[in-house]
Write an enzyme that holds these catalytic residues in place. Structure first.
Site, PDB file in Angstrom:
ATOM      1  CD  GLU A  67      -1.209   0.633   3.656  1.00 42.80           C
ATOM      2  OE1 GLU A  67      -1.421   1.838   3.874  1.00 42.80           O
ATOM      3  OE2 GLU A  67      -1.711  -0.291   4.309  1.00 42.80           O
TER       4      GLU A  67
ATOM      5  CE  LYS B 267      -3.955   0.790   9.331  1.00 44.80           C
ATOM      6  NZ  LYS B 267      -3.797   2.030   8.539  1.00 44.80           N
TER       7      LYS B 267
END
Length: 208
Positions: A38, A126
């Site tokens: 990411e 997350k």
């Protein structure tokens, strides 16, 4: 996007101060076997980095945008070629994101936030910042949420990564212990050495 199939169960987090260095970092990680990354939107010209990395790595690359805070962030990241989005939390504007087709990794820490993330279609929660509770906290969360996929992020090194995976994480997100200063112009050979050590440390757990 199956997080349990990520190489070494690892999502690299690239957060840099220089766009060209960040791009080189993403490409070097992929060359060395860490093919899921990411790019944080706090990186200068992060969307440019995502676009160029997508062009270099092709449509199947597991390449996402991190630190997505708004619906506009999500739309721009999708246009740049991101295949998933990562958020530190979930604001109202992001709940109305115009990109429902992209998987969301939604940041959460408390049980209430975990419920909110799952109610809003998170591919995975997350767990952030994971370092506040460590693998023991993840294990405790999995008692009431045994089917929720958790991806811990924050302060994770190779030793703690093994602890999180043993506690039931589907994968881990790792930034500076793996990326180091590469995304700010640091030595790419040093990055390759860190990746090699990471692969060695994670191989036994991933193969188990």
């Amino acid at each position: 996007m199956n997080l349990t199939e990520l190489p070494y169960r690892t999502l690299a987090i690239v957060r840099g101060t220089d766009r060209d260095a960040a791009l080189r970092t993403v490409l070097t990680l992929a060359e060395e076997g860490i093919t899921a990354a990411e790019v944080s939107l706090t990186t200068p010209d992060a969307l440019w980095v995502i676009t160029r990395a997508r062009r270099e790595l092709g449509p199947r690359a597991t390449l996402g945008a991190g630190t997505v805070l708004t619906g506009e962030d999500a739309a721009r990241a999708a246009d740049a070629g991101a295949s998933f989005l990562v958020t530190p939390g979930l604001g109202e504007d992001l709940r109305r994101s115009p990109t429902p087709e992209l998987p969301l990794l939604i940041g959460a820490l408390t049980p209430s936030e975990v419920i909110t993330a799952t109610e809003n279609g998170a591919l995975a929660v997350k767990l952030f910042p994971a370092s506040l509770g460590g693998p023991g906290y993840l294990k405790a969360l999995r008692d009431p949420f045994p089917t929720v996929p958790f991806l811990p992020v924050g302060g994770i090194d190779a030793a703690s990564a093994l602890g999180y995976l043993a506690a039931g994480a589907v994968a881990v997100g790792v930034g500076s212990p793996l990326v180091g200063d590469a995304a700010g112009g640091g030595d790419l050979d040093a990055l390759r050495e860190r990746v090699a050590r990471w692969r060695t440390a994670l191989t036994e757990e991933v193969a188990a």
